[in-house]
Design an enzyme around this catalytic site. Structure first.
Site, PDB file in Angstrom:
ATOM      1  N   ARG A  61       8.171 -77.480  94.186  1.00 57.54           N
ATOM      2  CA  ARG A  61       7.281 -76.355  94.464  1.00 57.54           C
ATOM      3  C   ARG A  61       7.539 -75.717  95.834  1.00 57.54           C
ATOM      4  O   ARG A  61       7.611 -74.492  95.925  1.00 57.54           O
ATOM      5  CB  ARG A  61       5.829 -76.791  94.313  1.00 57.54           C
ATOM      6  CG  ARG A  61       5.370 -76.768  92.858  1.00 57.54           C
ATOM      7  CD  ARG A  61       4.002 -77.362  92.655  1.00 57.54           C
ATOM      8  NE  ARG A  61       3.594 -77.230  91.252  1.00 57.54           N
ATOM      9  CZ  ARG A  61       2.656 -77.944  90.673  1.00 57.54           C
ATOM     10  NH1 ARG A  61       1.997 -78.868  91.378  1.00 57.54           N
ATOM     11  NH2 ARG A  61       2.351 -77.758  89.409  1.00 57.54           N
TER      12      ARG A  61
ATOM     13  N   GLY B 193       0.628 -74.907  79.123  1.00 58.07           N
ATOM     14  CA  GLY B 193       1.433 -74.425  80.221  1.00 58.07           C
ATOM     15  C   GLY B 193       0.839 -74.896  81.530  1.00 58.07           C
ATOM     16  O   GLY B 193       1.246 -75.904  82.110  1.00 58.07           O
TER      17      GLY B 193
ATOM     18  N   GLU C 239       6.386 -73.467  87.200  1.00 51.95           N
ATOM     19  CA  GLU C 239       6.108 -74.659  88.007  1.00 51.95           C
ATOM     20  C   GLU C 239       4.691 -74.648  88.575  1.00 51.95           C
ATOM     21  O   GLU C 239       4.434 -75.141  89.673  1.00 51.95           O
ATOM     22  CB  GLU C 239       7.151 -74.837  89.112  1.00 51.95           C
ATOM     23  CG  GLU C 239       8.539 -75.143  88.552  1.00 51.95           C
ATOM     24  CD  GLU C 239       9.565 -75.465  89.606  1.00 51.95           C
ATOM     25  OE1 GLU C 239       9.201 -76.126  90.598  1.00 51.95           O
ATOM     26  OE2 GLU C 239      10.730 -75.059  89.439  1.00 51.95           O
TER      27      GLU C 239
ATOM     28  N   GLU D 214       4.568 -76.172  76.934  1.00 53.87           N
ATOM     29  CA  GLU D 214       4.398 -75.968  75.497  1.00 53.87           C
ATOM     30  C   GLU D 214       3.614 -74.683  75.250  1.00 53.87           C
ATOM     31  O   GLU D 214       3.001 -74.138  76.176  1.00 53.87           O
ATOM     32  CB  GLU D 214       3.660 -77.164  74.880  1.00 53.87           C
ATOM     33  CG  GLU D 214       4.430 -78.463  75.005  1.00 53.87           C
ATOM     34  CD  GLU D 214       3.669 -79.653  74.408  1.00 53.87           C
ATOM     35  OE1 GLU D 214       2.570 -79.436  73.839  1.00 53.87           O
ATOM     36  OE2 GLU D 214       4.173 -80.780  74.523  1.00 53.87           O
TER      37      GLU D 214
ATOM     38  N   ALA E  26      11.848 -80.151  80.411  1.00 52.73           N
ATOM     39  CA  ALA E  26      11.076 -79.638  79.267  1.00 52.73           C
ATOM     40  C   ALA E  26       9.647 -80.166  79.311  1.00 52.73           C
ATOM     41  O   ALA E  26       9.338 -81.211  78.728  1.00 52.73           O
ATOM     42  CB  ALA E  26      11.759 -80.022  77.954  1.00 52.73           C
TER      43      ALA E  26
ATOM     44  N   TRP F 118       9.452 -71.772  76.929  1.00 52.48           N
ATOM     45  CA  TRP F 118       9.725 -71.317  78.294  1.00 52.48           C
ATOM     46  C   TRP F 118      10.525 -72.368  79.055  1.00 52.48           C
ATOM     47  O   TRP F 118      10.283 -72.620  80.237  1.00 52.48           O
ATOM     48  CB  TRP F 118       8.425 -70.992  79.054  1.00 52.48           C
ATOM     49  CG  TRP F 118       7.401 -70.259  78.262  1.00 52.48           C
ATOM     50  CD1 TRP F 118       6.152 -70.684  77.945  1.00 52.48           C
ATOM     51  CD2 TRP F 118       7.537 -68.961  77.668  1.00 52.48           C
ATOM     52  NE1 TRP F 118       5.489 -69.742  77.203  1.00 52.48           N
ATOM     53  CE2 TRP F 118       6.313 -68.669  77.016  1.00 52.48           C
ATOM     54  CE3 TRP F 118       8.562 -68.013  77.626  1.00 52.48           C
ATOM     55  CZ2 TRP F 118       6.088 -67.488  76.323  1.00 52.48           C
ATOM     56  CZ3 TRP F 118       8.338 -66.825  76.943  1.00 52.48           C
ATOM     57  CH2 TRP F 118       7.124 -66.575  76.297  1.00 52.48           C
TER      58      TRP F 118
ATOM     59  N   GLN G 106       4.413 -43.767 111.539  1.00 52.25           N
ATOM     60  CA  GLN G 106       3.618 -44.954 111.839  1.00 52.25           C
ATOM     61  C   GLN G 106       3.251 -45.744 110.587  1.00 52.25           C
ATOM     62  O   GLN G 106       3.287 -46.981 110.578  1.00 52.25           O
ATOM     63  CB  GLN G 106       2.343 -44.553 112.582  1.00 52.25           C
ATOM     64  CG  GLN G 106       1.535 -45.758 113.063  1.00 52.25           C
ATOM     65  CD  GLN G 106       0.276 -45.348 113.772  1.00 52.25           C
ATOM     66  OE1 GLN G 106      -0.660 -44.851 113.144  1.00 52.25           O
ATOM     67  NE2 GLN G 106       0.239 -45.521 115.093  1.00 52.25           N
TER      68      GLN G 106
END
Length: 397
Positions: A233, A123, A354, A119, A116, A149, A269
């Site tokens: 990440r 973010g 993230e 906010e 968590a 989120w 092509q």
């Protein structure tokens, strides 16, 4: 650049995990309720020993796991990743008592973890947290504010929560706390998202926490967050690569078999060049993800930059590959239940969570400029003073 290669055992484990995901995990994923934690799926990940590998494997192994699961069952991949994201801070920074309390349940798949950090107004700017930890006693605080989120909210068993303990101190005034879900004053609600994942908001109404709940050191919680993100990440990039490969393989099969203009779609092509570009970008992203993970495992000094590069390239690549796959499949790919319709909804979020793509570009630029060292030297001759400016570019120690 860090050199690496996959050994035969790693390649075999990845193939085995794909097969396992199709046979054991995908059926459970299909039975889950959209937008809710699929506890049967989490428990199966524990039974298979995959959650335990979150804490016994390195970054490269984590990436291989996430890539394989993403290819075969994105729901299982997400469930595994969220357990790792929520509990890795405990594994890396927790006390023996904290590890003993929370990690066995996470490993077994009986306890759901959550991370968590984000906010409503903090973010991408994670150092601007406003969830406040006000002193309540000589060794306690009260948490007041909101998180949003948050994956697995409000259904997790515990939350790794980042709150401001020193006003006006930026990233230096943030503390990480372990907050059980049943703590008084903690509430939450689910959010309805484009891709129906378990995600929601958390509200903190003077939630009590003590010194025993502090993860790491007071006012050093930002370090807890960043060390976790530096690991995860690149693995977000692996998730993206797995989805890109699934979209590419589906496109190869479709264009090779689809009749169009007197031949096969692949014979055009324009189509073959698009497929080649999809393959090129997917492989480049995969190599960068593996390199970043290897750098993490080898404790290289440039991990933040490599992690940011891997996440950025892989998630942007997956967006391109999946979108192109939809275009080449036509309207059938937009039908609910089609693999590409599923991937099209899944692939958008990784470019945001993230650390959004823009944040990754900022990290990359900051790390590059930090490695540039300018020096000025003054040389003096016997006949007078001569000033010489010398600029050197080198890797920062």
């Amino acid at each position: 650049m860090t050199a690496f290669s996959l050994d035969p055992a790693q390649t075999a484990r990845s193939a085995e995990l794909r097969t396992l995901a199709v046979r054991r995990l995908r059926p459970l994923a299909e039975q889950g309720e959209p937008g809710r934690v699929n506890r049967a799926l989490v428990a199966e990940l524990g039974q298979l020993g995959l959650l335990d590998r979150l804490f016994t494997s390195g970054a490269l192994e984590l990436c291989l796991m996430r890539e394989s699961l993403a290819y075969a069952c994105t729901e299982a991949e997400t469930a595994l990743a969220l357990q790792g994201l929520g509990a890795h801070p405990v594994h890396a920074h927790g006390t023996p008592a904290q590890r003993a309390r929370w990690l066995p349940g996470v490993r077994a798949g009986t306890t759901v973890a959550a991370f968590a950090l984000t906010e409503p107004d903090a973010g991408s700017d994670a150092a601007a947290l406003t969830l406040t930890a006000r002193p309540d006693s000589p060794s306690g605080w009260r948490l007041t504010g909101e998180k949003c989120w948050i994956s697995n909210a409000p259904e997790a068993g515990f939350y790794t929560v980042f709150a401001r303990t020193t006003p006006g101190a930026g990233s230096r005034g943030v503390t990480a706390f372990l907050v059980p879900a049943d703590r008084p004053g903690l509430g939450g609600a689910p959010l309805d998202m484009l891709s129906p994942h378990p995600i929601g908001v958390l509200s903190f109404d003077a939630v009590p926490v003590t010194a025993d709940d502090v993860l790491g050191e007071p006012d050093r919680g930002f370090r807890v967050a960043m060390t976790t993100l530096n690991l995860f990440r690149p693995s977000v990039g692996a998730f993206a690569v797995g989805m890109a490969q699934a979209a590419l393989d589906a496109t190869l099969a479709h264009t090779a078999g689809r009749d169009a203009f007197g031949g096969k779609l692949k014979d055009l092509q324009a189509v073959s060049h698009q497929v080649a570009e999809m393959a090129l970008r997917t492989e480049a992203a995969r190599l960068m993800v593996y390199a970043a993970a290897t750098a993490y495992d080898e404790r290289a000094p440039d991990v933040p930059r490599r992690s940011a590069m891997a996440k950025l390239l892989a998630t942007e690549t997956a967006q391109y590959v999946v979108d192109t796959a939809v275009q080449l499949h036509g309207a059938r790919a937009l039908r609910r239940g089609h693999l590409l319709e599923h991937l099209y909804r899944e692939v958008r979020a990784p470019r945001i969570y993230e650390g959004a793509s823009e944040v990754q570009r900022g990290i990359i630029a900051k790390e590059l400029y930090a490695a540039v060292r300018s020096t000025e030297t003054v040389t003096t001759t016997g006949t007078g003073a001569t000033e010489t400016t010398e600029t050197t570019v080198e890797a920062a120690p």
